[in-house]
Design a protein around this motif. Structure first.
Motif, PDB file in Angstrom:
ATOM      1  N   GLY A  70       2.477   1.550  -3.130  1.00  0.00           N
ATOM      2  CA  GLY A  70       3.115   1.231  -1.863  1.00  0.00           C
ATOM      3  C   GLY A  70       2.506   2.003  -0.702  1.00  0.00           C
ATOM      4  O   GLY A  70       2.299   1.458   0.386  1.00  0.00           O
ATOM      5  N   ALA A  73      -0.752   0.491   0.184  1.00  0.00           N
ATOM      6  CA  ALA A  73      -0.543  -0.760   0.917  1.00  0.00           C
ATOM      7  C   ALA A  73      -0.210  -0.481   2.382  1.00  0.00           C
ATOM      8  O   ALA A  73      -0.693  -1.181   3.285  1.00  0.00           O
ATOM      9  CB  ALA A  73       0.576  -1.567   0.264  1.00  0.00           C
ATOM     10  N   CYS A  74       0.595   0.536   2.633  1.00  0.00           N
ATOM     11  CA  CYS A  74       0.925   0.912   4.013  1.00  0.00           C
ATOM     12  C   CYS A  74      -0.335   1.323   4.779  1.00  0.00           C
ATOM     13  O   CYS A  74      -0.546   0.927   5.932  1.00  0.00           O
ATOM     14  CB  CYS A  74       1.934   2.049   4.029  1.00  0.00           C
ATOM     15  SG  CYS A  74       3.570   1.621   3.388  1.00  0.00           S
ATOM     16  N   ALA A  90       7.534   1.264   6.649  1.00  0.00           N
ATOM     17  CA  ALA A  90       7.476   0.931   5.227  1.00  0.00           C
ATOM     18  C   ALA A  90       7.361   2.191   4.375  1.00  0.00           C
ATOM     19  O   ALA A  90       8.072   2.345   3.358  1.00  0.00           O
ATOM     20  CB  ALA A  90       6.298  -0.003   4.956  1.00  0.00           C
ATOM     21  N   TRP A 138      10.728  -1.345  -3.549  1.00  0.00           N
ATOM     22  CA  TRP A 138       9.272  -1.500  -3.440  1.00  0.00           C
ATOM     23  C   TRP A 138       8.880  -2.929  -3.104  1.00  0.00           C
ATOM     24  O   TRP A 138       8.132  -3.173  -2.146  1.00  0.00           O
ATOM     25  CB  TRP A 138       8.639  -1.066  -4.759  1.00  0.00           C
ATOM     26  CG  TRP A 138       7.155  -1.072  -4.802  1.00  0.00           C
ATOM     27  CD1 TRP A 138       6.303  -0.210  -4.184  1.00  0.00           C
ATOM     28  CD2 TRP A 138       6.326  -1.967  -5.564  1.00  0.00           C
ATOM     29  NE1 TRP A 138       4.995  -0.516  -4.506  1.00  0.00           N
ATOM     30  CE2 TRP A 138       4.991  -1.584  -5.343  1.00  0.00           C
ATOM     31  CE3 TRP A 138       6.603  -3.032  -6.412  1.00  0.00           C
ATOM     32  CZ2 TRP A 138       3.915  -2.249  -5.938  1.00  0.00           C
ATOM     33  CZ3 TRP A 138       5.539  -3.704  -6.998  1.00  0.00           C
ATOM     34  CH2 TRP A 138       4.214  -3.312  -6.767  1.00  0.00           C
ATOM     35  N   LEU A 142       7.343  -4.330   0.495  1.00  0.00           N
ATOM     36  CA  LEU A 142       6.038  -4.972   0.544  1.00  0.00           C
ATOM     37  C   LEU A 142       6.125  -6.387   1.095  1.00  0.00           C
ATOM     38  O   LEU A 142       5.231  -6.830   1.834  1.00  0.00           O
ATOM     39  CB  LEU A 142       5.397  -4.982  -0.848  1.00  0.00           C
ATOM     40  CG  LEU A 142       4.979  -3.622  -1.408  1.00  0.00           C
ATOM     41  CD1 LEU A 142       4.238  -3.793  -2.718  1.00  0.00           C
ATOM     42  CD2 LEU A 142       4.106  -2.862  -0.418  1.00  0.00           C
ATOM     43  N   ALA A 146       4.253  -7.393   4.556  1.00  0.00           N
ATOM     44  CA  ALA A 146       3.199  -8.414   4.562  1.00  0.00           C
ATOM     45  C   ALA A 146       3.616  -9.714   5.247  1.00  0.00           C
ATOM     46  O   ALA A 146       2.774 -10.585   5.459  1.00  0.00           O
ATOM     47  CB  ALA A 146       2.775  -8.710   3.121  1.00  0.00           C
TER      48      ALA A 146
END
Length: 233
Positions: A70, A73-74, A90, A138, A142, A146
């Motif tokens: 995670g 991804a951030c 996030a 989570w 996400l 997104a």
């Protein structure tokens, strides 16, 4: 902010309401939990290959692994899209959900299920399920993170479907392995999802999609045009 407070209140009512029933050992809930765990672990015990798959999923969905992914991804969203405040939101929400899940375990201190012939074991307390809290938070974070990037309807539907599948598989994994009761995983999913919804509602209230320029005579229209608007939620 009113929506944020409403989501937080509902989440807290579920967490502490069921937690009170767990602590007081309310017979209908305890009987249901024990009966489900007994039946599900019997299935796992009779199917070694199924048990191996469950143990693999348990390892893959450990909260620490989810939060590493995670966090990456951030950072990726921050770097590729420039949505800095959204990425910070996030990341902060992921850390909040992890902390709340851990803290709640020490508040309620429910023992793990006791099975005559256990198929797996796990340390720590049982309520709420850490895997359930963190997987629900989570995937929800996400998806929200997104959402502005995935603009195609089919892509968004697929994203939500995969997210729901991850949460459901994780919840059943905990029960089939006999390390969590149904009430543990149900409240865990509600808590993880509710925390993210409350956090996002607060974020959108703080960072509106259509901000109004300040009524400042010292700032002319030309100056205002040079300052970018806050990113859209």
């Amino acid at each position: 902010m009113g929506r944020a407070a409403a989501y937080a209140l509902v989440t807290a009512l579920v967490l502490f309401g069921v937690g009170f029933l767990v602590r007081s050992r309310w017979d209908p809930l305890i009987d249901l939990d024990d009966g489900v765990i007994t039946r599900l672990t019997d299935v796992t015990r009779d199917h070694p290959g199924f048990r191996d798959a469950l143990l693999t999923w348990q390892e893959l969905t450990r909260p620490v692994y989810l939060h590493v992914v995670g966090t990456l991804a951030c950072l990726l969203v921050w770097w590729r899209t420039g949505m800095r405040t959204r990425a910070w939101w996030a990341f902060a929400t992921l850390m909040l959900s992890w902390s709340v899940g851990l803290g709640a375990k020490y508040v309620f201190q429910r023992a793990r299920p006791v099975v005559e012939d256990p198929v797996s074991q796990a340390p720590g307390y049982s309520f709420p399920s850490g895997h359930a809290v963190n997987s629900a938070a989570w995937v929800t974070v996400l998806v929200v993170l997104a959402w502005p990037i995935v603009r195609a309807r089919a892509g968004r539907v697929a994203m939500v479907a995969v997210a729901a599948a991850v949460v459901l598989v994780t919840a059943f994994d905990r029960m089939f392995l006999g390390v969590h009761y149904p009430s543990d995983v149900t409240v865990g999913v509600v808590t993880g999802t509710g925390l993210v919804l409350a956090s996002y509602a607060g974020y959108t209230g703080w960072n509106p999609a259509d901000p109004q320029p300040a009524d400042d005579p010292d700032v002319d229209a030309g100056d205002r045009s040079t300052h970018p608007h806050p990113e859209e939620p």
